[in-house]
Design a protein around this motif. Structure first.
Motif, short mmCIF file in Angstrom:
data_model
loop_
_atom_site.label_atom_id
_atom_site.label_comp_id
_atom_site.label_asym_id
_atom_site.label_seq_id
_atom_site.Cartn_x
_atom_site.Cartn_y
_atom_site.Cartn_z
N GLN A 44 0.85 -1.20 0.00
CA GLN A 44 0.00 0.00 0.00
C GLN A 44 0.88 1.25 0.00
O GLN A 44 0.82 2.06 -0.91
CB GLN A 44 -0.95 0.04 1.21
CG GLN A 44 -1.88 1.27 1.16
CD GLN A 44 -2.69 1.50 2.44
OE1 GLN A 44 -2.34 1.00 3.51
NE2 GLN A 44 -3.75 2.28 2.34
N ARG A 70 0.48 -6.64 2.73
CA ARG A 70 -0.59 -5.66 2.82
C ARG A 70 -0.82 -5.12 1.41
O ARG A 70 0.09 -4.52 0.81
CB ARG A 70 -0.27 -4.50 3.74
CG ARG A 70 -1.44 -3.46 3.62
CD ARG A 70 -1.46 -2.42 4.66
NE ARG A 70 -0.42 -1.42 4.49
CZ ARG A 70 -0.35 -0.32 5.22
NH1 ARG A 70 -1.22 -0.11 6.19
NH2 ARG A 70 0.63 0.54 5.03
N MET A 142 -8.18 -4.27 7.93
CA MET A 142 -7.70 -3.15 8.74
C MET A 142 -8.85 -2.23 9.15
O MET A 142 -9.64 -1.77 8.33
CB MET A 142 -6.62 -2.36 7.99
CG MET A 142 -5.33 -3.16 7.88
SD MET A 142 -3.92 -2.18 7.33
CE MET A 142 -3.56 -1.22 8.82
N GLU A 144 -9.37 1.24 10.46
CA GLU A 144 -8.54 2.45 10.55
C GLU A 144 -9.30 3.71 10.16
O GLU A 144 -8.70 4.65 9.65
CB GLU A 144 -7.24 2.28 9.76
CG GLU A 144 -7.38 1.78 8.33
CD GLU A 144 -6.03 1.61 7.63
OE1 GLU A 144 -4.98 1.99 8.17
OE2 GLU A 144 -6.05 1.11 6.49
N ASP A 170 -3.88 5.94 10.78
CA ASP A 170 -5.06 6.39 10.03
C ASP A 170 -6.27 6.54 10.94
O ASP A 170 -7.09 7.46 10.73
CB ASP A 170 -5.37 5.41 8.89
CG ASP A 170 -4.53 5.71 7.67
OD1 ASP A 170 -4.35 6.90 7.36
OD2 ASP A 170 -4.04 4.76 7.03
#
Ligand code: 3PY
Ligand code: MG
Length: 246
Positions: A44, A70, A142, A144, A170
């Motif tokens: 990412q 990820r 995730m 976030e 985040d």
């Protein structure tokens, strides 16, 4: 609900991982030989393009070293490809709704359970020819954002979601609070996430990035933690080697 067949994922209770951003295969190889329990290749925000993922995946699978990727977003192609290169765990960022979670799970499993497209890259490299029906990747979503937090109960109960993975940076941005306030709050969002996972019978994990933050997260009930990054390992290693010389 956790995967009834279980998974061979890397995100296990009381384990410490290292988060790789540099996109360098030699660095990943050195970390695979270190005492960290697991490795994440970050596609990412890290420098992992498709080529770098292939090179790292080929090296890690030839050494039988399990790892996670990820991916960049909730995206069937990216999730399938992470598994094609041999990852046993896929970490999907910004999963804000139960629908995002369902799409992540579908992308990670071959039919009839999901919609993953057959991609035998590891077999092409001389690795085991994984039978489509046997592949049981671990799916970590995730949490976030404020939106994810408000939907966390529903997200956790999506069948095939194995783990809630907190992205504290985040999450703090989205909630508009300083990171330290989020981490210090024993009854706040972190406990909401942990309780949702407990209620669904699934695991939790989090990105810490430093041992200091890892200790705070451990106090909040998170013991599967990304404790360092490849960059921080190099920096800390350089300093400690020079200190030894003093
Ligand atoms: C976050 O903290 O938001 C992360 O995604 C950690 O990499
Ligand atoms: Mg994040």
């Amino acid at each position: 609900e956790s995967d009834p067949g279980g998974t061979a994922g890397v995100l296990t209770p009381s384990s410490s991982g290292v988060w790789c951003s540099i996109g360098d295969t030699v660095m990943v190889g050195a970390l695979a030989r270190s005492a960290f329990d697991w490795i994440v290749l970050d596609a990412q925000h890290g420098e992992y393009d498709r080529r770098a993922l292939i090179d790292a995946g080929r090296m890690l699978t030839s050494g039988s070293h399990p790892f996670a990727v990820r991916v960049g977003r909730v995206d069937a192609q990216q999730i399938g490809f992470a598994l094609d290169i041999g990852a046993s765990t896929v970490i999907v960022p910004q999963v804000d709704t139960a629908d995002d979670a369902r799409r992540s799970v579908l992308a990670a499993h071959y039919p009839p359970r999901g919609t993953r497209s057959w991609g035998p890259l590891t077999a092409m490299w001389g690795g085991p020819a994984v039978d489509a029906g046997d592949a049981a990747p671990q799916v970590a979503v995730m949490i976030e954002s404020e939106r994810a937090l408000s939907n966390v109960g529903e997200i956790a109960s999506v069948s095939g979601v194995d783990l809630l993975f907190v992205g504290p940076f985040d999450l703090a941005l989205s909630l508009g609070v300083p990171l330290d306030d989020l981490l210090d709050d024993a009854r706040g969002p972190l406990s909401t996430i942990r309780e949702a996972a407990d209620a669904a019978g699934i695991g939790v994990a989090a990105f810490a990035g430093t041992p200091e933050r890892a200790r705070v997260l451990r106090d909040r009930g998170f013991d599967c933690l990304a404790v360092a990054t490849d960059v921080s390992v190099i920096a800390a290693g350089a300093d400690s080697l020079l200190e030894e010389l003093q």
